[in-house]
Design a protein around this motif. Structure first.
Motif, PDB file in Angstrom:
ATOM      1  N   ALA A 198       0.826  -1.205   0.000  1.00 51.36           N
ATOM      2  CA  ALA A 198       0.000   0.000   0.000  1.00 51.36           C
ATOM      3  C   ALA A 198       0.864   1.260   0.000  1.00 51.36           C
ATOM      4  O   ALA A 198       0.545   2.248  -0.679  1.00 51.36           O
ATOM      5  N   VAL A 199       1.958   1.239   0.745  1.00 48.60           N
ATOM      6  CA  VAL A 199       2.851   2.396   0.790  1.00 48.60           C
ATOM      7  C   VAL A 199       3.482   2.621  -0.583  1.00 48.60           C
ATOM      8  O   VAL A 199       3.544   3.764  -1.081  1.00 48.60           O
ATOM      9  N   ALA A 200       3.954   1.558  -1.221  1.00 46.73           N
ATOM     10  CA  ALA A 200       4.553   1.695  -2.545  1.00 46.73           C
ATOM     11  C   ALA A 200       3.535   2.208  -3.556  1.00 46.73           C
ATOM     12  O   ALA A 200       3.849   3.064  -4.398  1.00 46.73           O
ATOM     13  N   LYS A 201       2.314   1.722  -3.475  1.00 43.41           N
ATOM     14  CA  LYS A 201       1.274   2.170  -4.405  1.00 43.41           C
ATOM     15  C   LYS A 201       0.927   3.638  -4.179  1.00 43.41           C
ATOM     16  O   LYS A 201       0.593   4.367  -5.124  1.00 43.41           O
ATOM     17  N   ALA A 202       0.991   4.090  -2.934  1.00 40.55           N
ATOM     18  CA  ALA A 202       0.746   5.513  -2.651  1.00 40.55           C
ATOM     19  C   ALA A 202       1.782   6.381  -3.344  1.00 40.55           C
ATOM     20  O   ALA A 202       1.459   7.427  -3.934  1.00 40.55           O
ATOM     21  N   ALA A 203       3.039   5.956  -3.274  1.00 34.86           N
ATOM     22  CA  ALA A 203       4.103   6.725  -3.928  1.00 34.86           C
ATOM     23  C   ALA A 203       3.909   6.772  -5.436  1.00 34.86           C
ATOM     24  O   ALA A 203       4.148   7.806  -6.080  1.00 34.86           O
ATOM     25  N   LEU A 204       3.472   5.665  -6.018  1.00 32.59           N
ATOM     26  CA  LEU A 204       3.284   5.611  -7.465  1.00 32.59           C
ATOM     27  C   LEU A 204       2.034   6.362  -7.915  1.00 32.59           C
ATOM     28  O   LEU A 204       1.961   6.827  -9.057  1.00 32.59           O
ATOM     29  N   ALA A 205       1.045   6.491  -7.040  1.00 31.05           N
ATOM     30  CA  ALA A 205      -0.204   7.175  -7.406  1.00 31.05           C
ATOM     31  C   ALA A 205      -0.139   8.680  -7.183  1.00 31.05           C
ATOM     32  O   ALA A 205      -0.951   9.423  -7.734  1.00 31.05           O
ATOM     33  N   ALA A 206       0.805   9.136  -6.360  1.00 32.04           N
ATOM     34  CA  ALA A 206       0.879  10.556  -6.018  1.00 32.04           C
ATOM     35  C   ALA A 206       1.205  11.410  -7.237  1.00 32.04           C
ATOM     36  O   ALA A 206       1.903  10.980  -8.154  1.00 32.04           O
ATOM     37  N   GLU A 207       0.701  12.640  -7.212  1.00 29.20           N
ATOM     38  CA  GLU A 207       0.956  13.607  -8.276  1.00 29.20           C
ATOM     39  C   GLU A 207       1.693  14.816  -7.699  1.00 29.20           C
ATOM     40  O   GLU A 207       1.447  15.224  -6.567  1.00 29.20           O
ATOM     41  N   SER A 208       2.567  15.385  -8.487  1.00 32.35           N
ATOM     42  CA  SER A 208       3.390  16.506  -8.037  1.00 32.35           C
ATOM     43  C   SER A 208       2.546  17.709  -7.648  1.00 32.35           C
ATOM     44  O   SER A 208       1.469  17.955  -8.211  1.00 32.35           O
ATOM     45  N   VAL A 209       3.054  18.477  -6.683  1.00 31.74           N
ATOM     46  CA  VAL A 209       2.421  19.724  -6.245  1.00 31.74           C
ATOM     47  C   VAL A 209       3.478  20.817  -6.215  1.00 31.74           C
ATOM     48  O   VAL A 209       4.585  20.623  -5.694  1.00 31.74           O
ATOM     49  N   ASP A 210       3.136  21.970  -6.781  1.00 30.97           N
ATOM     50  CA  ASP A 210       4.013  23.148  -6.748  1.00 30.97           C
ATOM     51  C   ASP A 210       3.124  24.327  -6.386  1.00 30.97           C
ATOM     52  O   ASP A 210       2.351  24.809  -7.215  1.00 30.97           O
ATOM     53  N   GLY A 211       3.182  24.749  -5.123  1.00 30.85           N
ATOM     54  CA  GLY A 211       2.287  25.800  -4.669  1.00 30.85           C
ATOM     55  C   GLY A 211       2.934  26.683  -3.635  1.00 30.85           C
ATOM     56  O   GLY A 211       4.134  26.557  -3.356  1.00 30.85           O
ATOM     57  N   PRO A 212       2.153  27.572  -3.031  1.00 30.76           N
ATOM     58  CA  PRO A 212       2.711  28.511  -2.050  1.00 30.76           C
ATOM     59  C   PRO A 212       3.377  27.834  -0.862  1.00 30.76           C
ATOM     60  O   PRO A 212       4.281  28.393  -0.247  1.00 30.76           O
ATOM     61  N   GLY A 213       2.922  26.618  -0.543  1.00 28.94           N
ATOM     62  CA  GLY A 213       3.473  25.924   0.611  1.00 28.94           C
ATOM     63  C   GLY A 213       4.688  25.074   0.317  1.00 28.94           C
ATOM     64  O   GLY A 213       5.269  24.486   1.238  1.00 28.94           O
ATOM     65  N   GLY A 214       5.074  24.971  -0.937  1.00 32.80           N
ATOM     66  CA  GLY A 214       6.262  24.183  -1.246  1.00 32.80           C
ATOM     67  C   GLY A 214       6.180  23.481  -2.580  1.00 32.80           C
ATOM     68  O   GLY A 214       5.153  23.492  -3.266  1.00 32.80           O
TER      69      GLY A 214
END
Length: 374
Positions: A347-363
Motif C-alpha cells: 500500500a505504501v509503494a502504491k501511494a508513492a506511485l499514485a501521487a501527483e506533483s504539487v508546486d504551490g505557495p506551501g512548497g
C-alpha cells in the motif's frame, strides 16, 4: 521448497487490490477547498454493527482520538468507522462530523432504552500537513469529516478506492516527495482477505537513495526495473532543489519536516480484540519495510485494524488428523499477521506511485513518477 514458501506462493491479490476487497468496508475521501488548502480526510466505514478494532501507535508525535477505547481491556467491542485526517491535532475535529453522522443513523454503542440513544466511538488519527498548501489555518473540520463519511456511505460494496492526492493524503509528503493514499489486498489460501490502506506522510523516504527503487516494491518481491544511474542522479538533484525551495517558501510558517503515516489494516477473519491488536503491531513491520527511517520522534505513525468477522479463523489442515495443541490454528493466524505486514508494504509503494506533483505557495513536492517515471 518449505511449507511457508508454498503458502506465500499461493497468496494472491484481491480483485480490486484495495481495502474494499474486505466485504462490508467502504472508503470515502474529502478534500478541503479554497486558497492555500492542501489537506483532507479519509473515512473507513463498516457495516452497521461495526467491526472488532485495535490500534498500535509507534511514532513519537502522534495525534489521536479514542485510541484508548480500543485497548482489549476496555469496554467498547466494535467500532463503526475510523477517521484518518490531515491538519495535525486541529484536524481531529473531522471525527466529530463522522460521529454526528453515525448518531443520526442510530449507529454506535447503545447507552439507553431508546434505540436513538447511542454513542458512536470513532477512533481517529491525524498527520501533519499544516501549511503545505500555503495557508496555515486551512485544516479539516467537522464538516469535512461529515463529507468524507457521506462519501463512504454513498459507495456501493466493492467500490475501488481512489489513490494518490486524495483525502488524508491530499497534503502528504514523504522524504520531500509527494505522498498520498495507497491501498492493497491479499487473499490467503484459506480464502481470508487481508488488506491495507495507508496515508503516506513520513520524514523518511520510500526510495532507496543508492538506486531510486521503491523499498516497498523490493520487499514485496516485485520485479523492479532500476532507474538508470543518470536518471537517478538527475532525480536526486531535482529533489534537493525542491527541498530547498520548499524550505524557502515555508520559512515563515512551519518548520520542516513534521509528518506521520497512518494506516488501516483490515480482514474478514473473525479475530478477538487481542488478535486484532497483534495484527496492528505486526503490520508496522510492513511500514518499516517501505519507509526508512520510520517511527521517529517527528512521526506519529499509527496503524488501526478492523476485523469484520465474516470468516471463522479455521485451522489449517496438517494432514495428520487431530491437532490437540492447536498448532494449525496458530499457523492460520500467523498467515494473517504476515499478510497484514505485506499488504501495508504494498500500500505504501502504491501511494508513492499514485501521487501527483504539487508546486504551490506551501512548497514544491515532486512525485516519484515525475522524478523516476512509472
Amino acid at each position: 521448497m518449505t511449507d511457508t514458501d508454498s503458502t506465500r506462493n499461493a497468496v494472491r491479490t484481491g480483485p480490486l487490490d484495495a481495502l474494499t476487497d474486505v466485504p462490508g468496508l467502504r472508503v470515502g475521501h474529502a478534500e478541503l477547498a479554497g486558497p492555500g488548502a492542501l489537506t483532507g480526510t479519509t473515512v473507513v466505514l463498516t457495516e452497521p454493527g461495526g467491526a472488532v478494532a485495535a490500534v498500535d501507535v509507534r511514532g513519537g508525535g502522534p495525534g489521536t482520538r479514542e485510541t484508548d477505547a480500543l485497548d482489549p481491556r476496555n469496554l467498547v467491542q466494535r467500532v463503526e468507522a475510523v477517521v484518518l485526517t490531515g491538519g495535525s491535532a486541529f484536524g481531529l475535529d473531522a471525527a466529530s462530523g463522522a460521529v454526528a453522522w453515525l448518531e443520526e443513523a442510530g449507529r454506535g454503542v447503545p447507552v439507553g432504552p431508546d434505540p436513538a440513544q447511542v454513542v458512536p466511538v470513532v477512533p481517529a488519527a491525524a498527520l501533519f500537513d499544516l501549511g503545505r498548501g500555503g495557508a496555515w489555518r486551512a485544516r479539516p473540520d467537522a464538516a469535512l469529516g461529515r463529507a468524507a463519511i457521506e462519501a463512504a456511505a454513498g459507495t456501493a460494496p466493492g467500490t475501488p478506492v481512489v489513490e494518490g492526492n486524495v483525502g488524508a493524503g491530499r497534503g502528504a509528503v514523504v522524504g520531500g516527495m509527494k505522498g498520498g493514499i495507497g491501498t492493497a489486498s491479499l487473499v490467503l489460501p484459506s480464502g481470508v482477505t487481508v488488506a491495507a490502506l495507508a496515508a503516506v506522510n513520513a520524514v523518511g523516504s520510500v526510495a532507496d537513495p543508492a538506486t531510486g527503487a521503491l523499498y516497498g516494491r523490493l520487499y514485496a518481491g516485485e520485479r523492479v526495473a532500476y532507474p538508470d544511474p543518470a536518471r537517478h542522479a538527475a532525480a536526486r538533484r531535482a529533489l534537493a532543489a525542491a527541498r530547498e525551495e520548499t524550505a524557502r517558501r515555508t520559512a515563515g510558517s512551519v518548520r520542516q519536516p513534521l509528518n506521520t503515516t497512518l494506516a488501516v489494516v483490515a480482514t474478514d477473519a473473525a479475530l478477538t480484540r487481542a488478535q486484532a491488536h497483534k495484527l496492528a503491531g505486526t503490520a508496522h513491520d510492513g511500514l518499516a519495510r517501505a519507509v526508512r527511517p520510520v517511527h521517529l520522534l517527528t512521526d506519529g505513525d499509527t496503524v488501526f485494524t478492523l476485523a469484520t468477522g465474516a470468516r471463522p479463523l479455521t485451522p489449517l489442515s496438517n494432514g495428520q488428523g487431530a491437532d490437540p495443541a492447536g498448532v494449525s490454528a496458530l499457523m492460520a493466524f500467523n498467515d494473517i499477521l504476515a499478510a497484514g505486514a505485506d499488504a501495508l508494504t504494498r500500500a505504501v509503494a502504491k501511494a508513492a506511485l499514485a501521487a501527483e506533483s504539487v508546486d504551490g505557495p506551501g512548497g514544491v513536492f515532486p512525485s516519484y513518477r515525475e522524478l523516476y517515471g512509472g
